[in-house]
Design an enzyme around this catalytic site. Structure first.
Site: not given
Length: 360
Positions: A70, A125
């Site tokens: 990610c 993130h």
């Protein structure tokens, strides 16, 4: 008069530029495999809104995430640089000091300097500095005027998440499903918070179908006899959320002047190879199944509907493509690794000065 005329010319020039600059909307799924949409041959999912987006624009067969996990992939989207060059080499965790450096030049900063209103909605993130309680840069430190974000995944699941933060203020539990909460916020920003005198850049990052998955029971019920039916239900819920955002662009009269991009941050984590188009590997693995992603781009009057391309392209190309579309100059003092896709839109061909590269 010598002072007034140049000022009028400057304002006129700015007004013409603002009128011709397209809005830019990027929608990023989380752990969505290259075969998880029906327009990519999914035997299980029905994704009519994203299928229609593909029919209305360009669908890539060989579109690539910037990493098999990610955070590095998101760093490449923000910077137009290979993730290791941007200093993010793995997924960001609270136990790490790693984050997207404030010294990096982001797509939001460049577009904002070019006259755009900017917003980030959804998963971030790239560092956990979303509130005063946690140190580290947040979307506001990287060029976003307005933001609603989670540090990592929706917690405890996609249903009634409790970790959304809006412009630095924690919201506590928010009722509903994550993708619909994200769509609600994006629509609210378009309606109430953006500067309507400016073109806009809207970065939308869904949490679906990253674990822990949750979906409306009626959507999961469409998938009897499969392992984890909620996985497929939450993808269809996300498709519905994208449809609501696209419908809002139409209602505002902005659809024809908006460049829309949909993709995923990496491949699916599922071991069923159909989720990754039967390609070898999955999330965390540098095989095609780990880095191949859906890639759909719609730009009315600039991309012919129904266009298909097998030219390799990917996440690292989004910053230079957005800047080229907006008429915003790329920074001269920053090493970029992506390539503008605008020549591909016009001719179907692309010359890439640097090869695509992955590290994990």
């Amino acid at each position: 008069m010598k002072i007034i005329v140049p000022l009028i010319l400057l304002l006129t020039s700015w007004s013409l530029k603002a009128a011709t600059q397209p809005n830019i909307v990027i929608m990023l799924a989380d752990d969505l495999g290259a075969g998880d949409l029906s327009c990519y041959g999914s035997p299980e999912n029905k994704t009519p809104h994203l299928d229609q987006l593909a029919k209305d624009g360009l669908q890539f067969s060989d579109f690539y995430a910037a990493s098999a996990v990610c955070s590095p992939s998101r760093a490449a989207l923000q910077t137009g640089r290979f993730s290791v060059r941007a200093g993010v080499y793995s997924w960001v965790a609270t136990s790490q000091k790693m984050h997207l450096r404030v010294e990096e030049t982001t797509i939001a900063e460049l577009l904002k300097a070019g006259g755009y209103a900017t917003a980030h909605i959804g998963k971030w993130h790239l560092g956990y500095g979303l509130t005063d309680d946690v140190s580290g840069p947040d979307p506001g430190d990287h060029g976003y005027d307005y933001w609603l974000a989670t540090g990592n995944n929706a917690q405890p699941s996609h249903h009634n998440p409790n970790n959304f933060v809006r412009n630095g203020k924690a919201l506590g539990e928010v009722k509903g499903y994550s993708c619909q909460i994200v769509a609600d916020e994006a629509i609210k920003w378009l309606d109430q918070h953006r500067n309507t005198k400016k073109p806009f850049f809207l970065n939308i990052c869904f949490h679906e179908p990253h674990q822990r998955v949750a979906s409306p029971p009626e959507l999961a019920a469409r998938h009897p006899g499969v392992k984890q039916p909620e996985y497929y239900g939450c993808i269809e819920n996300m498709d519905d959320a994208t449809g609501r955002i696209l419908k809002k662009l139409n209602a505002l009269g902005e659809a024809d002047n908006t460049l829309v991009i949909f993709t995923s941050d990496n491949g699916s984590y599922r071991t069923d190879r159909a989720n990754n188009r039967n390609l070898k590997g999955r999330k965390t693995q540098l095989w095609e199944g780990g880095i191949r992603a859906p890639g759909i781009i719609r730009w009315p009057d600039r991309i012919k509907p129904g266009t298909r391309s097998d030219v390799p392209a990917g996440r690292v190309d989004l910053l230079p493509s957005a800047c080229a579309a907006a008429g915003v100059r790329l920074p001269k003092d920053v090493t970029l690794d992506g390539t503008s896709l605008l020549p591909l839109f016009a001719t179907g061909k692309l010359v890439r000065p640097k090869p695509l590269y992955w590290f994990y």
